[in-house]
Design a protein around this motif. Sequence first.
Motif, mmCIF file in Angstrom:
data_model
loop_
_atom_site.group_PDB
_atom_site.id
_atom_site.type_symbol
_atom_site.label_atom_id
_atom_site.label_comp_id
_atom_site.label_asym_id
_atom_site.label_seq_id
_atom_site.Cartn_x
_atom_site.Cartn_y
_atom_site.Cartn_z
ATOM 1 N N ASP A 393 0.030 32.700 -38.531
ATOM 2 C CA ASP A 393 1.045 32.248 -37.580
ATOM 3 C C ASP A 393 1.627 30.897 -37.956
ATOM 4 O OD1 ASP A 393 1.289 30.796 -34.466
ATOM 5 O OD2 ASP A 393 2.403 32.612 -34.952
ATOM 6 N N THR A 394 0.788 29.979 -38.368
ATOM 7 C CA THR A 394 1.232 28.609 -38.632
ATOM 8 C C THR A 394 1.638 28.400 -40.086
ATOM 9 O OG1 THR A 394 -0.252 27.831 -36.895
ATOM 10 C CG2 THR A 394 0.609 26.174 -38.418
ATOM 11 N N TYR A 395 0.910 29.056 -41.010
ATOM 12 C CA TYR A 395 1.130 28.794 -42.430
ATOM 13 C C TYR A 395 1.771 29.959 -43.171
ATOM 14 C CZ TYR A 395 -1.837 24.793 -41.504
ATOM 15 O OH TYR A 395 -2.352 23.623 -40.988
ATOM 16 N N GLY A 396 2.073 31.040 -42.456
ATOM 17 C CA GLY A 396 2.738 32.164 -43.097
ATOM 18 C C GLY A 396 1.897 32.877 -44.126
ATOM 19 N N PHE A 397 0.562 32.803 -43.981
ATOM 20 C CA PHE A 397 -0.365 33.399 -44.932
ATOM 21 C C PHE A 397 -0.783 34.757 -44.382
ATOM 22 C CE2 PHE A 397 -4.287 33.361 -47.580
ATOM 23 C CZ PHE A 397 -3.723 32.926 -48.762
ATOM 24 N N PRO A 398 -0.260 35.869 -44.902
ATOM 25 C CA PRO A 398 -0.493 37.182 -44.285
ATOM 26 C C PRO A 398 -1.966 37.561 -44.228
ATOM 27 C CG PRO A 398 1.262 37.287 -45.935
ATOM 28 C CD PRO A 398 0.611 35.956 -46.080
ATOM 29 N N LEU A 399 -2.312 38.398 -43.262
ATOM 30 C CA LEU A 399 -3.694 38.827 -43.088
ATOM 31 C C LEU A 399 -4.234 39.516 -44.335
ATOM 32 C CD1 LEU A 399 -6.227 39.355 -41.354
ATOM 33 C CD2 LEU A 399 -5.115 41.439 -40.535
ATOM 34 N N ASP A 400 -3.404 40.359 -44.983
ATOM 35 C CA ASP A 400 -3.927 41.083 -46.146
ATOM 36 C C ASP A 400 -4.281 40.139 -47.280
ATOM 37 O OD1 ASP A 400 -1.082 41.843 -48.046
ATOM 38 O OD2 ASP A 400 -0.999 40.938 -46.064
ATOM 39 N N LEU A 401 -3.570 39.002 -47.420
ATOM 40 C CA LEU A 401 -3.938 38.035 -48.448
ATOM 41 C C LEU A 401 -5.230 37.312 -48.072
ATOM 42 C CD1 LEU A 401 -0.661 36.361 -49.735
ATOM 43 C CD2 LEU A 401 -1.890 38.350 -50.582
ATOM 44 N N THR A 402 -5.396 37.030 -46.792
ATOM 45 C CA THR A 402 -6.660 36.424 -46.342
ATOM 46 C C THR A 402 -7.821 37.372 -46.619
ATOM 47 O OG1 THR A 402 -5.500 35.197 -44.593
ATOM 48 C CG2 THR A 402 -7.874 35.484 -44.339
ATOM 49 N N GLN A 403 -7.621 38.654 -46.335
ATOM 50 C CA GLN A 403 -8.669 39.636 -46.609
ATOM 51 C C GLN A 403 -8.941 39.755 -48.105
ATOM 52 O OE1 GLN A 403 -6.565 42.760 -44.265
ATOM 53 N NE2 GLN A 403 -8.583 43.156 -43.377
ATOM 54 N N ASP A 404 -7.896 39.711 -48.906
ATOM 55 C CA ASP A 404 -8.055 39.821 -50.354
ATOM 56 C C ASP A 404 -8.851 38.637 -50.904
ATOM 57 O OD1 ASP A 404 -7.679 41.316 -52.589
ATOM 58 O OD2 ASP A 404 -5.681 40.597 -53.037
ATOM 59 N N GLU A 405 -8.522 37.435 -50.437
ATOM 60 C CA GLU A 405 -9.244 36.247 -50.910
ATOM 61 C C GLU A 405 -10.680 36.262 -50.415
ATOM 62 O OE1 GLU A 405 -9.990 32.686 -52.848
ATOM 63 O OE2 GLU A 405 -8.357 34.146 -53.061
ATOM 64 N N ALA A 406 -10.878 36.718 -49.180
ATOM 65 C CA ALA A 406 -12.236 36.798 -48.652
ATOM 66 C C ALA A 406 -13.065 37.792 -49.465
ATOM 67 C CB ALA A 406 -12.208 37.199 -47.182
ATOM 68 N N ARG A 407 -12.495 38.933 -49.765
ATOM 69 C CA ARG A 407 -13.224 39.924 -50.556
ATOM 70 C C ARG A 407 -13.571 39.380 -51.933
ATOM 71 N NH1 ARG A 407 -10.789 45.849 -52.073
ATOM 72 N NH2 ARG A 407 -9.207 44.551 -53.091
ATOM 73 N N ARG A 408 -12.657 38.641 -52.526
ATOM 74 C CA ARG A 408 -12.911 38.069 -53.856
ATOM 75 C C ARG A 408 -14.122 37.154 -53.845
ATOM 76 N NH1 ARG A 408 -11.573 33.871 -57.267
ATOM 77 N NH2 ARG A 408 -10.850 32.593 -55.534
ATOM 78 N N ARG A 409 -14.373 36.519 -52.691
ATOM 79 C CA ARG A 409 -15.495 35.582 -52.598
ATOM 80 C C ARG A 409 -16.726 36.203 -51.932
ATOM 81 N NH1 ARG A 409 -12.891 29.652 -51.126
ATOM 82 N NH2 ARG A 409 -10.800 30.001 -52.004
ATOM 83 N N GLY A 410 -16.616 37.498 -51.600
ATOM 84 C CA GLY A 410 -17.765 38.177 -51.009
ATOM 85 C C GLY A 410 -17.856 38.068 -49.505
ATOM 86 N N PHE A 411 -16.758 37.666 -48.846
ATOM 87 C CA PHE A 411 -16.745 37.546 -47.392
ATOM 88 C C PHE A 411 -15.944 38.705 -46.794
ATOM 89 C CE2 PHE A 411 -16.240 32.827 -48.625
ATOM 90 C CZ PHE A 411 -17.564 32.747 -49.007
ATOM 91 N N SER A 412 -15.879 38.735 -45.465
ATOM 92 C CA SER A 412 -15.020 39.673 -44.745
ATOM 93 C C SER A 412 -14.258 38.895 -43.680
ATOM 94 C CB SER A 412 -15.843 40.793 -44.101
ATOM 95 O OG SER A 412 -16.775 40.261 -43.169
ATOM 96 N N VAL A 413 -13.353 39.582 -42.987
ATOM 97 C CA VAL A 413 -12.518 38.945 -41.961
ATOM 98 C C VAL A 413 -12.647 39.736 -40.666
ATOM 99 C CG1 VAL A 413 -10.170 38.275 -41.312
ATOM 100 C CG2 VAL A 413 -10.889 38.126 -43.707
ATOM 101 N N ASN A 414 -12.783 39.043 -39.557
ATOM 102 C CA ASN A 414 -12.852 39.689 -38.250
ATOM 103 C C ASN A 414 -11.445 40.116 -37.829
ATOM 104 O OD1 ASN A 414 -13.080 40.399 -35.554
ATOM 105 N ND2 ASN A 414 -14.571 38.816 -35.093
ATOM 106 N N VAL A 415 -11.093 41.341 -38.190
ATOM 107 C CA VAL A 415 -9.740 41.839 -37.924
ATOM 108 C C VAL A 415 -9.511 42.012 -36.422
ATOM 109 C CG1 VAL A 415 -8.120 43.727 -38.344
ATOM 110 C CG2 VAL A 415 -9.648 42.953 -40.165
ATOM 111 N N ASP A 416 -10.532 42.449 -35.688
ATOM 112 C CA ASP A 416 -10.384 42.600 -34.240
ATOM 113 C C ASP A 416 -10.046 41.265 -33.589
ATOM 114 O OD1 ASP A 416 -10.880 45.295 -34.421
ATOM 115 O OD2 ASP A 416 -13.009 45.115 -33.903
ATOM 116 N N GLY A 417 -10.730 40.201 -34.055
ATOM 117 C CA GLY A 417 -10.439 38.878 -33.523
ATOM 118 C C GLY A 417 -9.035 38.431 -33.856
ATOM 119 N N PHE A 418 -8.581 38.766 -35.059
ATOM 120 C CA PHE A 418 -7.203 38.457 -35.459
ATOM 121 C C PHE A 418 -6.209 39.150 -34.538
ATOM 122 C CE2 PHE A 418 -3.758 37.504 -38.336
ATOM 123 C CZ PHE A 418 -2.897 38.584 -38.186
ATOM 124 N N GLU A 419 -6.419 40.450 -34.301
ATOM 125 C CA GLU A 419 -5.498 41.198 -33.448
ATOM 126 C C GLU A 419 -5.489 40.666 -32.025
ATOM 127 O OE1 GLU A 419 -3.399 43.256 -34.447
ATOM 128 O OE2 GLU A 419 -4.091 43.827 -36.444
#
Length: 882
Positions: A393-419
């Motif tokens: 919302d603030t930085y224009g960084f799409p969710l799929d890019l956040t998920q991609d970077e998280a996966r690259r580092r072995g993390f995940s993203v709380n998509v339900d919390g995002f929605e």
Amino acid sequence: MPSLNEIRATYLDFFAADGHEKVHSAPLVPQNDPSLLFVNAGMVPFKDYFTGASKPPYPRATSSQKCVRAGGKHNDLDNVGYTARHLTFFEMLGNFSFGDYFKEHAIDRAWKLVTQEFGLDAKRLLVTVYIDDDEAAAIWKKVTGFGDDKIIRIAGSDNFWAMGDSGPCGPCTEIFWDHGDKIPGGPPGSPDEDGDRYVEIWNNVFMQFEKENDQIVRNLPKPSVDTGMGLERMTTVLQGVHSVFETDLFKTLIAASEDATSTKSDGERAASHRVIADHLRSSSFLIADGVTPSNEGRGYVLRRIMRRAMRHAHLLGAADPLMHRLVPTLVAQMGDAYPELARAQPFIEDTLKQEEVRFRTTLGRGMALFDTAVQGFKPGDMLDGQTAFTLSDTYGFPLDLTQDEARRRGFSVNVDGFESAMAEQRQRSREHWKGSGQTANTNEWLAIRDRMGPTVFTGYDNIEGSGEVLALMNGGAPVETAEAGDIVEILFDNTPFYAESGGQTGDQGTLEWPGGEAEVLDVKKHAGDLHVLSAQITAGALQIGARVAQLVDADKRTTTRANHSAAHLLHTALKNVLGPAVAQKGQLVDSERARFDFSHGAPVTEDELAAIEAEVNAVIRQNVPAETRLMAPQEAIEAGAIALFGEKYGDEVRVLTLGRSLVSDNAPYSVELCGGTHVARTGDIGLFKVIQETGVAAGVRRIEALTGEAARLYLESQAKVTRNLARDFKIQTQDVPGRVEALQGSVKTLEKQVAELKKQLALGGGSGAASAPEEIGGIKLMARVLDGVDGKGLRGVAEDFRKQVGTGVVALIGVTEGKAAVTVAVTSDLTDRVNAADLARAAVIAMGGQGAGGKPDFAQGGAPDGSKAEDGLAAVREALKD
């Protein structure tokens, strides 16, 4: 070892020699199927040939079709770079039969090409067929000599192909290549089939059926063949490699990426180079086919693809924009096969560069926040949804890019919390911005408004001016400079350009500065009182702080303000003619016309419209000056001014007075609160003409009107029609209405005479029926097909036949314009045994209709296919037997 380009040529030449027409790839944007985001299979351009909607110009075709799967149902985006065969862009080699050859020839050609032209070892091949396709299995045995162990029967959708929930479909047969036991995985149909050892290289679809809403509804007119063979996948087999990224084309693209980033494609960096190579292809081909990055639809998918590649360029340490520098290598590899790529090369490079420049600002800020948020994270941890939402919302960084970077580092993203955070923000936005006419994504503009104050609007008195550039936005992000080709939002300290509000559209025009110019496309209000110009830079570069000449399009401003002033006069005339209860419900005025919505419980009559027009034009002819005063809103309303629908007013408002009352010498005609631009005198409107009055909602009517020259041209076109009629009738123009009325009366008389003649003809005999009634189950039946008689005409014929038959049933089917009307009449003494509605319903259903309605003694219905009229009568006869 053949190159990818040579493999493509071999395939196309093989089928061209077999009588197939070579067809160039269709664009990636579907031309004949709005249900698809992009062309995702080789048969898509030929869909209408398979369904019979269009006649194919050739019985056989072969092509190498560009395909993209990166959005909608077919979406491989997230897998690209991390698997051996997933791509967003790929080429689908195909050979197609449009009712020409079918299974035997298709299988024979496939086997000859694979084993003879390409020279693959038959021992490393196996095939699949749909579970109950015995015919295909038998053909494979004959052609290959395979036993049942190498002809695997597969149930379900894996071997029954459909383009989507609707469209042509049919059973499949596939050829698989065995990469060898060094690669994990089992044959198709086995528990280990998802491994990479056995790879499908060929898919024949035997197109026999058509689906609607995921249900087979009919057989295709002619059985056809749709073949798909992924060029990149076949290239891996023929070049003896396992991954598509090891083939010659991708090795060349990846080498260019390595050179441009000074990094090798190994270890963790391998995935980044692969993503860049694949996404370069999909982005370039989409741009070449007319797609541009945006925030919706196809443009949004393109932007996702581009930005994903650009993020991987950042991961590789590219200091400057990278993607556009790789385009020449791509064109050198694929430009001969796809000339459109070479033609669009400059535009592709420019689009990629602009997008990457914009995205780097977004990426830098987003990555900094991401790094802070995941400090101390361990593999398996989850990033909270609120942080992911802030990134978006603030930085224009799409969710799929956040998920991609998280996966690259072995993390995940709380998509339900995002929605959840997204839903809360939307609700807040609706509450905060309701009625403002603005979008909720205005954080940047609000901050600018706080720093710089409101825009000074000089356009009430001027259409030219000079202003200093205070802010530039490109793609929603602030920039210092805009280059030629950019479409940007520009804020000046002052401007003569009117920003859309109060139902008046924003101005258009041009901007000029030393060494540069731009076209103003629209003007919107942001943060309440900032006039923000949307403009495309057509020459030079524009920077913050530049002094710019602003030139409003004079012709469009003139006609827009005439239409706006006319809308004010119309509002008053409506109240005077229809009553004071009329209230404005909306308006839109631009350089084309005035559109005015108002509350009224019934259509406006011709006489009322004439009175309204006459009153508005009377005020226009007064040619008195328009008067504008600045007043407090409440003071103005108490003084009789009408508040404009949907407008938000500040501490001080403009009150516009137009014309003098037609019934009182000392009273004004129209007084309204309005911040729009208007004529200097009522006479500047010139002429007012209503062209349409319609209903738009319950209790809401709409009038559309023209003014000035547009109104004159409209009246001239109407007068021309009358003159042409007078010439054709050889009468005076004033006599045209009488002649038309007389002709209408003659037509009605002739229609009655024709109907009576048809009735008499029907009573005297009809096609497909004897003159005397037949007898079925002891009941007399008068059954006939009557050409040229509609449902209304059938009623009278049925009544006469019922009198003739005495006791019995009359079943009539009238055929007009290819459609059928059904009428069944039963004499009163038989209604306890025979129901007319049941018989009519049986006839209608037999002809492809839905049903019929009526009473036991008389019923009617309709069906779409008049050619099945005899089937309808047969259904009636069958029903009488029961």
